[in-house]
Enzyme design. Structure first.
Site, PDB file in Angstrom:
ATOM      1  N   ILE A  87       0.839  -1.194   0.000  1.00  0.00           N
ATOM      2  CA  ILE A  87       0.000   0.000   0.000  1.00  0.00           C
ATOM      3  C   ILE A  87       0.875   1.246   0.000  1.00  0.00           C
ATOM      4  CG2 ILE A  87      -1.813   1.267   1.249  1.00  0.00           C
ATOM      5  CD1 ILE A  87      -2.386  -1.488   2.700  1.00  0.00           C
ATOM      6  N   CYS A  88       0.574   2.173  -0.905  1.00  0.00           N
ATOM      7  CA  CYS A  88       1.273   3.457  -0.935  1.00  0.00           C
ATOM      8  C   CYS A  88       0.377   4.477  -0.232  1.00  0.00           C
ATOM      9  CB  CYS A  88       1.539   3.874  -2.385  1.00  0.00           C
ATOM     10  SG  CYS A  88       2.416   5.439  -2.516  1.00  0.00           S
ATOM     11  N   LEU A  89       0.706   4.759   1.031  1.00  0.00           N
ATOM     12  CA  LEU A  89      -0.089   5.688   1.832  1.00  0.00           C
ATOM     13  C   LEU A  89       0.855   6.374   2.821  1.00  0.00           C
ATOM     14  CD1 LEU A  89      -2.972   6.725   2.515  1.00  0.00           C
ATOM     15  CD2 LEU A  89      -3.141   4.838   4.150  1.00  0.00           C
TER      16      LEU A  89
END
Length: 192
Positions: A87-89
């Site tokens: 996840i890119c967060l």
């Protein structure tokens, strides 16, 4: 050193309103460093109706370090790897604060499903599709939700393959080892 009392408190807090939010966190076995988070797909998105599982690993420095989270349910989204579930967060990286909790992280991931950031992608192929052919992106994301994030569809797949003459236990095993992909499961069943 991990603050286990804080993790237990957070698990209790998540349990209080999970009927209204649909967000759940539970330990894997008796180990508070390995958790499973569950979020419902947001209404009005291609993920609606899906239930998404997220693997959570608590780092040694929690709550001063962010939990490590990745989708175990396959999802088609610009900010989530279609291969690994990474996840890119920002809050799972450099914007983490000890004031945040497992629940706020899961709520943020759910919000990310509603509002992708294709200009800061985790999966460049999905991001490109999102920007260049949005309708195909929506159709693909909906198909992946149907295939991988809906429980009823699993039962439908099992029923369909059992009707082809395969044993139920064998079918369930093939579907599970194929990541929910019915066609791959059928290939395994036919070759095995």
């Amino acid at each position: 050193m991990i603050d286990f009392s804080r993790i237990q408190k957070e698990l209790q807090d998540c349990g209080r309103d999970n009927d209204s939010s649909g967000i759940r966190v539970s330990p894997k076995a008796d180990d508070l460093t390995r958790l499973t988070g569950t979020i419902p797909g947001p209404i009005g998105t291609p993920y609606e109706g899906g239930t998404f599982q997220i693997d959570i690993t608590m780092p040694e420095g929690y709550p001063f370090e962010p939990p490590k989270m990745q989708f175990s349910t396959k999802v088609w989204h610009p900010n989530i790897s279609s291969q690994s579930g990474a996840i890119c967060l920002d809050i799972l990286k450099d914007q983490w604060s000890p004031a945040l909790t497992l629940k706020t992280a899961l709520v943020s991931i759910q919000a990310l499903l509603s509002a992708p950031e294709p200009k800061d992608p985790q999966d460049a192929v999905v991001a490109e599709q999102y920007m260049k052919n949005y309708q195909v992106f929506v159709s693909t994301a909906r198909y992946w939700t149907e295939s991988f994030a809906k429980k009823s569809s699993l039962e439908e797949k099992v029923k369909k393959l059992v009707e082809m003459g395969f044993g139920e236990a064998q079918v369930r095993s093939a579907i599970e080892s194929s990541g929910g992909d019915e066609n791959l499961a059928l290939e395994k069943l036919c070759s095995g």
